[in-house]
Design a protein around this motif. Sequence first.
Motif, PDB file in Angstrom:
ATOM      1  N   UNK A 198       0.825  -1.269   0.081  1.00 39.31           N
ATOM      2  CA  UNK A 198      -0.008  -0.164  -0.012  1.00 39.31           C
ATOM      3  C   UNK A 198       0.692   1.348  -0.032  1.00 39.31           C
ATOM      4  N   UNK A 199       1.813   1.328  -0.825  1.00 41.23           N
ATOM      5  CA  UNK A 199       2.442   2.456  -1.112  1.00 41.23           C
ATOM      6  C   UNK A 199       1.528   3.866  -1.426  1.00 41.23           C
ATOM      7  N   UNK A 200       1.787   4.974  -1.092  1.00 41.56           N
ATOM      8  CA  UNK A 200       1.021   6.127  -1.679  1.00 41.56           C
ATOM      9  C   UNK A 200       2.051   7.411  -1.869  1.00 41.56           C
ATOM     10  N   UNK A 201       3.373   7.133  -1.605  1.00 44.48           N
ATOM     11  CA  UNK A 201       4.189   8.148  -2.074  1.00 44.48           C
ATOM     12  C   UNK A 201       5.515   7.576  -2.919  1.00 44.48           C
ATOM     13  N   UNK A 202       6.014   8.144  -3.882  1.00 46.57           N
ATOM     14  CA  UNK A 202       6.801   7.729  -4.844  1.00 46.57           C
ATOM     15  C   UNK A 202       7.706   8.858  -5.166  1.00 46.57           C
ATOM     16  N   UNK A 203       9.014   8.634  -5.222  1.00 48.22           N
ATOM     17  CA  UNK A 203       9.966   9.257  -5.614  1.00 48.22           C
ATOM     18  C   UNK A 203      11.005   8.574  -6.623  1.00 48.22           C
ATOM     19  N   UNK A 204      11.473   9.242  -7.796  1.00 41.25           N
ATOM     20  CA  UNK A 204      12.416   8.689  -8.702  1.00 41.25           C
ATOM     21  C   UNK A 204      13.830   9.306  -8.376  1.00 41.25           C
ATOM     22  N   UNK A 205      14.925   8.523  -8.122  1.00 44.12           N
ATOM     23  CA  UNK A 205      16.289   8.985  -8.070  1.00 44.12           C
ATOM     24  C   UNK A 205      17.044   8.262  -9.120  1.00 44.12           C
ATOM     25  N   UNK A 206      17.868   9.027  -9.815  1.00 41.06           N
ATOM     26  CA  UNK A 206      18.541   8.507 -10.942  1.00 41.06           C
ATOM     27  C   UNK A 206      19.400   9.749 -11.539  1.00 41.06           C
ATOM     28  N   UNK A 207      20.390   9.035 -11.905  1.00 42.89           N
ATOM     29  CA  UNK A 207      21.533   9.964 -12.686  1.00 42.89           C
ATOM     30  C   UNK A 207      21.552   9.467 -14.296  1.00 42.89           C
ATOM     31  N   UNK A 208      20.463   8.698 -14.725  1.00 46.61           N
ATOM     32  CA  UNK A 208      20.424   8.384 -16.395  1.00 46.61           C
ATOM     33  C   UNK A 208      19.881   9.535 -17.076  1.00 46.61           C
ATOM     34  N   UNK A 209      20.830   9.916 -18.123  1.00 43.79           N
ATOM     35  CA  UNK A 209      20.550  10.506 -19.436  1.00 43.79           C
ATOM     36  C   UNK A 209      19.735   9.769 -20.107  1.00 43.79           C
ATOM     37  N   UNK A 210      18.288  10.077 -20.753  1.00 48.00           N
ATOM     38  CA  UNK A 210      17.646   9.157 -21.516  1.00 48.00           C
ATOM     39  C   UNK A 210      17.308  10.211 -22.886  1.00 48.00           C
ATOM     40  N   UNK A 211      17.507   9.680 -23.839  1.00 51.22           N
ATOM     41  CA  UNK A 211      16.736  10.113 -25.190  1.00 51.22           C
ATOM     42  C   UNK A 211      16.600   8.916 -26.088  1.00 51.22           C
ATOM     43  N   UNK A 212      15.561   9.348 -27.220  1.00 46.48           N
ATOM     44  CA  UNK A 212      15.337   8.118 -28.037  1.00 46.48           C
ATOM     45  C   UNK A 212      14.837   9.001 -29.453  1.00 46.48           C
ATOM     46  N   UNK A 213      15.381   8.930 -30.364  1.00 42.53           N
ATOM     47  CA  UNK A 213      15.190   9.380 -31.525  1.00 42.53           C
ATOM     48  C   UNK A 213      14.809   8.602 -32.690  1.00 42.53           C
ATOM     49  N   UNK A 214      13.931   9.026 -33.638  1.00 42.44           N
ATOM     50  CA  UNK A 214      13.635   8.021 -34.803  1.00 42.44           C
ATOM     51  C   UNK A 214      13.822   8.630 -35.937  1.00 42.44           C
ATOM     52  N   UNK A 215      14.295   8.065 -36.936  1.00 41.34           N
ATOM     53  CA  UNK A 215      14.741   8.424 -38.286  1.00 41.34           C
ATOM     54  C   UNK A 215      13.521   8.007 -39.118  1.00 41.34           C
ATOM     55  N   UNK A 216      13.592   7.829 -40.575  1.00 47.70           N
ATOM     56  CA  UNK A 216      12.614   8.023 -41.363  1.00 47.70           C
ATOM     57  C   UNK A 216      11.609   6.620 -41.198  1.00 47.70           C
ATOM     58  N   UNK A 217      11.606   5.778 -40.222  1.00 48.07           N
ATOM     59  CA  UNK A 217      10.935   4.610 -40.052  1.00 48.07           C
ATOM     60  C   UNK A 217      10.700   4.821 -38.517  1.00 48.07           C
ATOM     61  N   UNK A 218       9.790   3.878 -38.065  1.00 44.47           N
ATOM     62  CA  UNK A 218       9.569   3.788 -36.690  1.00 44.47           C
ATOM     63  C   UNK A 218      10.621   3.160 -35.948  1.00 44.47           C
ATOM     64  N   UNK A 219      11.290   3.893 -34.864  1.00 50.22           N
ATOM     65  CA  UNK A 219      12.285   3.441 -34.071  1.00 50.22           C
ATOM     66  C   UNK A 219      11.759   2.378 -33.059  1.00 50.22           C
ATOM     67  N   UNK A 220      11.720   1.319 -33.258  1.00 52.90           N
ATOM     68  CA  UNK A 220      11.237   0.149 -32.686  1.00 52.90           C
ATOM     69  C   UNK A 220      11.548   0.007 -31.017  1.00 52.90           C
ATOM     70  N   UNK A 221      12.242   0.998 -30.694  1.00 48.11           N
ATOM     71  CA  UNK A 221      12.474   0.957 -29.074  1.00 48.11           C
ATOM     72  C   UNK A 221      11.023   1.380 -28.358  1.00 48.11           C
ATOM     73  N   UNK A 222      11.171   0.787 -27.254  1.00 46.78           N
ATOM     74  CA  UNK A 222       9.952   0.875 -26.320  1.00 46.78           C
ATOM     75  C   UNK A 222      10.273   1.201 -24.894  1.00 46.78           C
ATOM     76  N   UNK A 223       9.777   2.135 -24.340  1.00 51.76           N
ATOM     77  CA  UNK A 223       9.765   2.351 -22.860  1.00 51.76           C
ATOM     78  C   UNK A 223       8.564   1.665 -22.340  1.00 51.76           C
ATOM     79  N   UNK A 224       9.061   0.813 -21.246  1.00 53.66           N
ATOM     80  CA  UNK A 224       7.769   0.193 -20.494  1.00 53.66           C
ATOM     81  C   UNK A 224       7.814   0.745 -19.023  1.00 53.66           C
TER      82      UNK A 224
END
Length: 170
Positions: free
Chosen positions: A44-70
């Motif tokens: 029964x968690x009610x409070x959440x916090x993200x801690x990260x040093x991750x640098x994230x980016x996703x770019x697509x060229x002329x077709x679908x970039x099949x990468x997915x973030x879940x």
Amino acid sequence: MPDGWARFGKGNMQSVWNYEDEDEAEINLDIISDDEIEAIKNLTFTDFMIRTDVNFSLLADDSRNPSTIYALYLPSLKTVSLNIPMDKYSDNTELRFNDAGDRVMCFGKYAEHLCGQDGLPRKNEATERLVVTNVYFGPRAVDRGATATRSNWFRNRYTWDGSFYNLLAK
């Protein structure tokens, strides 16, 4: 870690994640395990916090970039997946973390982009708060929608660079 918080995710990895502007390697990273996701949903968690040093980016060229973030939206824990769908304007779309690392933002380089479509946030806006549970990066994965034979493949890429990504919950 603040007192009374449970920690989920990966941490103290000494820069094991070192994918910066990667345009070839196909990887699947489990950030939060299925068992941890089950615990997060059942307790029964009610409070959440993200801690990260991750640098994230996703770019697509002329077709679908099949990468997915879940991910899980916070605090509802609703499951979501984010990717850049195939469209003639996919090459103008980029997904990135906000500064806190708890939202994904969408950026369009020109007037034509896919921000605001297929579950992506609108241009220069962010998703609801979320925690990333898994990422699949496959910028050239033919079986998932991209054409790997292009000679000028300079934008269909991703960055996932850092040493920890944690969800703190209480």
